[in-house]
Design a protein around this motif. Sequence first.
Motif, PDB file in Angstrom:
ATOM      1  N   THR A  35       0.695  -1.036   0.161  1.00 16.63           N
ATOM      2  CA  THR A  35      -0.299  -0.066  -0.319  1.00 16.63           C
ATOM      3  C   THR A  35       0.928   1.014  -0.079  1.00 16.63           C
ATOM      4  O   THR A  35       1.724   1.686   1.029  1.00 16.63           O
ATOM      5  CB  THR A  35      -0.662  -0.523   1.419  1.00 16.63           C
ATOM      6  OG1 THR A  35      -1.866  -1.475   1.460  1.00 16.63           O
ATOM      7  CG2 THR A  35      -2.225   1.509   1.301  1.00 16.63           C
ATOM      8  N   PRO A  36       1.051   2.131  -1.215  1.00 15.40           N
ATOM      9  CA  PRO A  36       1.938   3.636  -1.265  1.00 15.40           C
ATOM     10  C   PRO A  36       1.133   4.037   0.110  1.00 15.40           C
ATOM     11  O   PRO A  36       0.291   4.241   0.240  1.00 15.40           O
ATOM     12  CB  PRO A  36       1.224   3.780  -2.559  1.00 15.40           C
ATOM     13  CG  PRO A  36       0.822   2.415  -3.163  1.00 15.40           C
ATOM     14  CD  PRO A  36       0.006   1.869  -2.274  1.00 15.40           C
ATOM     15  N   GLY A  37       2.587   4.741   0.737  1.00 19.65           N
ATOM     16  CA  GLY A  37       2.162   5.838   2.282  1.00 19.65           C
ATOM     17  C   GLY A  37       1.924   4.889   3.267  1.00 19.65           C
ATOM     18  O   GLY A  37       1.971   5.946   4.546  1.00 19.65           O
ATOM     19  N   TYR A  38       2.067   4.084   3.448  1.00 13.49           N
ATOM     20  CA  TYR A  38       1.088   3.457   4.413  1.00 13.49           C
ATOM     21  C   TYR A  38       3.107   3.117   5.517  1.00 13.49           C
ATOM     22  O   TYR A  38       3.971   2.943   5.336  1.00 13.49           O
ATOM     23  CB  TYR A  38       1.075   1.462   4.707  1.00 13.49           C
ATOM     24  CG  TYR A  38       0.946   0.996   5.289  1.00 13.49           C
ATOM     25  CD1 TYR A  38      -0.904   1.382   6.136  1.00 13.49           C
ATOM     26  CD2 TYR A  38       1.350   0.240   6.273  1.00 13.49           C
ATOM     27  CE1 TYR A  38      -1.042   0.722   6.978  1.00 13.49           C
ATOM     28  CE2 TYR A  38       0.900  -0.335   7.318  1.00 13.49           C
ATOM     29  CZ  TYR A  38      -0.262  -0.085   8.099  1.00 13.49           C
ATOM     30  OH  TYR A  38      -1.164  -1.152   8.910  1.00 13.49           O
ATOM     31  N   THR A  39       2.277   3.162   6.771  1.00 17.14           N
ATOM     32  CA  THR A  39       3.162   3.441   7.732  1.00 17.14           C
ATOM     33  C   THR A  39       3.986   2.681   8.688  1.00 17.14           C
ATOM     34  O   THR A  39       2.703   1.836   9.134  1.00 17.14           O
ATOM     35  CB  THR A  39       3.138   4.901   8.712  1.00 17.14           C
ATOM     36  OG1 THR A  39       3.556   5.865   7.886  1.00 17.14           O
ATOM     37  CG2 THR A  39       4.264   4.629   9.444  1.00 17.14           C
ATOM     38  N   THR A  81       9.137   4.394  12.813  1.00 14.30           N
ATOM     39  CA  THR A  81      10.256   5.196  12.383  1.00 14.30           C
ATOM     40  C   THR A  81      11.682   4.996  11.822  1.00 14.30           C
ATOM     41  O   THR A  81      12.531   5.539  10.814  1.00 14.30           O
ATOM     42  CB  THR A  81       9.697   6.095  12.622  1.00 14.30           C
ATOM     43  OG1 THR A  81      10.527   6.290  13.949  1.00 14.30           O
ATOM     44  CG2 THR A  81       8.745   7.201  12.437  1.00 14.30           C
ATOM     45  N   GLU A  82      12.197   3.687  11.992  1.00 13.92           N
ATOM     46  CA  GLU A  82      12.979   3.393  11.951  1.00 13.92           C
ATOM     47  C   GLU A  82      14.077   2.491  10.639  1.00 13.92           C
ATOM     48  O   GLU A  82      15.026   2.046  10.213  1.00 13.92           O
ATOM     49  CB  GLU A  82      13.679   1.986  12.901  1.00 13.92           C
ATOM     50  CG  GLU A  82      13.757   0.700  12.897  1.00 13.92           C
ATOM     51  CD  GLU A  82      12.172   0.664  13.461  1.00 13.92           C
ATOM     52  OE1 GLU A  82      11.815  -0.501  13.456  1.00 13.92           O
ATOM     53  OE2 GLU A  82      11.049   1.746  13.934  1.00 13.92           O
ATOM     54  N   THR A  83      12.999   2.589   9.517  1.00 15.72           N
ATOM     55  CA  THR A  83      12.812   1.806   8.489  1.00 15.72           C
ATOM     56  C   THR A  83      12.974   2.596   7.491  1.00 15.72           C
ATOM     57  O   THR A  83      12.243   3.983   7.459  1.00 15.72           O
ATOM     58  CB  THR A  83      11.456   1.046   8.062  1.00 15.72           C
ATOM     59  OG1 THR A  83      10.739   1.857   8.221  1.00 15.72           O
ATOM     60  CG2 THR A  83      12.094   0.134   9.596  1.00 15.72           C
ATOM     61  N   GLN A  84      13.375   2.594   6.285  1.00 18.85           N
ATOM     62  CA  GLN A  84      13.923   3.792   5.505  1.00 18.85           C
ATOM     63  C   GLN A  84      12.807   3.458   4.284  1.00 18.85           C
ATOM     64  O   GLN A  84      12.031   2.466   3.941  1.00 18.85           O
ATOM     65  CB  GLN A  84      15.327   3.150   4.488  1.00 18.85           C
ATOM     66  CG  GLN A  84      15.722   4.115   3.344  1.00 18.85           C
ATOM     67  CD  GLN A  84      15.675   5.912   3.158  1.00 18.85           C
ATOM     68  OE1 GLN A  84      16.319   5.847   4.373  1.00 18.85           O
ATOM     69  NE2 GLN A  84      15.252   6.774   2.942  1.00 18.85           N
ATOM     70  N   PRO A  85      11.923   3.909   4.353  1.00 15.90           N
ATOM     71  CA  PRO A  85      10.623   4.409   3.288  1.00 15.90           C
ATOM     72  C   PRO A  85      11.071   3.799   1.707  1.00 15.90           C
ATOM     73  O   PRO A  85      11.657   4.403   0.851  1.00 15.90           O
ATOM     74  CB  PRO A  85      10.245   5.515   3.575  1.00 15.90           C
ATOM     75  CG  PRO A  85      10.716   6.280   3.894  1.00 15.90           C
ATOM     76  CD  PRO A  85      11.387   5.811   4.645  1.00 15.90           C
ATOM     77  N   SER A  86      10.103   3.352   1.264  1.00 14.82           N
ATOM     78  CA  SER A  86      10.277   2.901  -0.160  1.00 14.82           C
ATOM     79  C   SER A  86       9.720   3.742  -0.946  1.00 14.82           C
ATOM     80  O   SER A  86       9.186   4.904  -0.831  1.00 14.82           O
ATOM     81  CB  SER A  86       9.663   1.374  -0.659  1.00 14.82           C
ATOM     82  OG  SER A  86       8.010   1.783  -0.257  1.00 14.82           O
ATOM     83  N   ALA A  87      10.120   3.999  -2.458  1.00 15.75           N
ATOM     84  CA  ALA A  87       9.783   5.204  -2.954  1.00 15.75           C
ATOM     85  C   ALA A  87       8.228   5.253  -3.002  1.00 15.75           C
ATOM     86  O   ALA A  87       8.246   7.021  -3.405  1.00 15.75           O
ATOM     87  CB  ALA A  87      10.280   4.370  -4.286  1.00 15.75           C
ATOM     88  N   ASP A  88       7.650   5.085  -2.943  1.00 14.66           N
ATOM     89  CA  ASP A  88       6.529   5.114  -2.810  1.00 14.66           C
ATOM     90  C   ASP A  88       5.490   5.499  -1.141  1.00 14.66           C
ATOM     91  O   ASP A  88       5.021   5.547  -0.993  1.00 14.66           O
ATOM     92  CB  ASP A  88       4.788   4.103  -3.325  1.00 14.66           C
ATOM     93  CG  ASP A  88       4.997   3.102  -2.391  1.00 14.66           C
ATOM     94  OD1 ASP A  88       6.242   2.918  -1.307  1.00 14.66           O
ATOM     95  OD2 ASP A  88       4.533   1.295  -2.547  1.00 14.66           O
ATOM     96  N   GLY A  89       6.582   5.768  -0.747  1.00 17.15           N
ATOM     97  CA  GLY A  89       6.405   5.758   1.026  1.00 17.15           C
ATOM     98  C   GLY A  89       5.683   4.753   1.812  1.00 17.15           C
ATOM     99  O   GLY A  89       5.866   4.951   3.445  1.00 17.15           O
ATOM    100  N   ASN A  90       6.028   3.801   1.669  1.00 19.53           N
ATOM    101  CA  ASN A  90       5.768   2.384   2.210  1.00 19.53           C
ATOM    102  C   ASN A  90       6.911   2.150   3.222  1.00 19.53           C
ATOM    103  O   ASN A  90       7.823   1.632   2.612  1.00 19.53           O
ATOM    104  CB  ASN A  90       5.580   1.616   1.396  1.00 19.53           C
ATOM    105  CG  ASN A  90       4.199   1.029   2.191  1.00 19.53           C
ATOM    106  OD1 ASN A  90       5.233  -0.265   3.530  1.00 19.53           O
ATOM    107  ND2 ASN A  90       3.378  -0.207   2.026  1.00 19.53           N
ATOM    108  N   THR A  91       6.702   2.119   4.473  1.00 18.74           N
ATOM    109  CA  THR A  91       8.012   1.731   5.844  1.00 18.74           C
ATOM    110  C   THR A  91       7.692   0.258   5.705  1.00 18.74           C
ATOM    111  O   THR A  91       8.233  -0.056   6.757  1.00 18.74           O
ATOM    112  CB  THR A  91       7.721   3.007   6.596  1.00 18.74           C
ATOM    113  OG1 THR A  91       6.863   2.392   7.582  1.00 18.74           O
ATOM    114  CG2 THR A  91       8.052   3.727   6.226  1.00 18.74           C
TER     115      THR A  91
END
Length: 128
Positions: A35-39, A81-91
């Motif tokens: 899911t794009p943008g999902y944290t 928040t400790e992860t690098q998000p993917s190109a679509d903002g999903n962490t």
Amino acid sequence: MAISFDNYLGLHQQALEFRSQRAEVIAGNLANVDTPGYTAKDLDFSKALEQAREQLSLAKGNELHIQQVNSPVAPEVVERTETQPSADGNTVELSKEQAAWAENRAQWEASFTFLNQKFRGLEQAING
């Protein structure tokens, strides 16, 4: 003489409930891996357990009297928040979620086994 299961089981009953709730949160992360943008989310288990421990602390006015406050503790859902998000903002990182699922499952099993042993001890005390 009545037994207070809350006193007898202590934190282990709530720990089992927290582990079940954490499994739901991790399952939500796994379901939203694309899911794009999902944290990614998780439960602040240590904070919730500390709150439960504080509630179980016994206040004695007299050596023969024990007083306990029983109100449910809900663990706080926090964003990871400790992860690098993917190109679509999903962490969500699939491997981390799978590892968290396995760890949580093992801890749930340990809590369940402990509670089972507590109830077996009660059964032995009753049956002799």
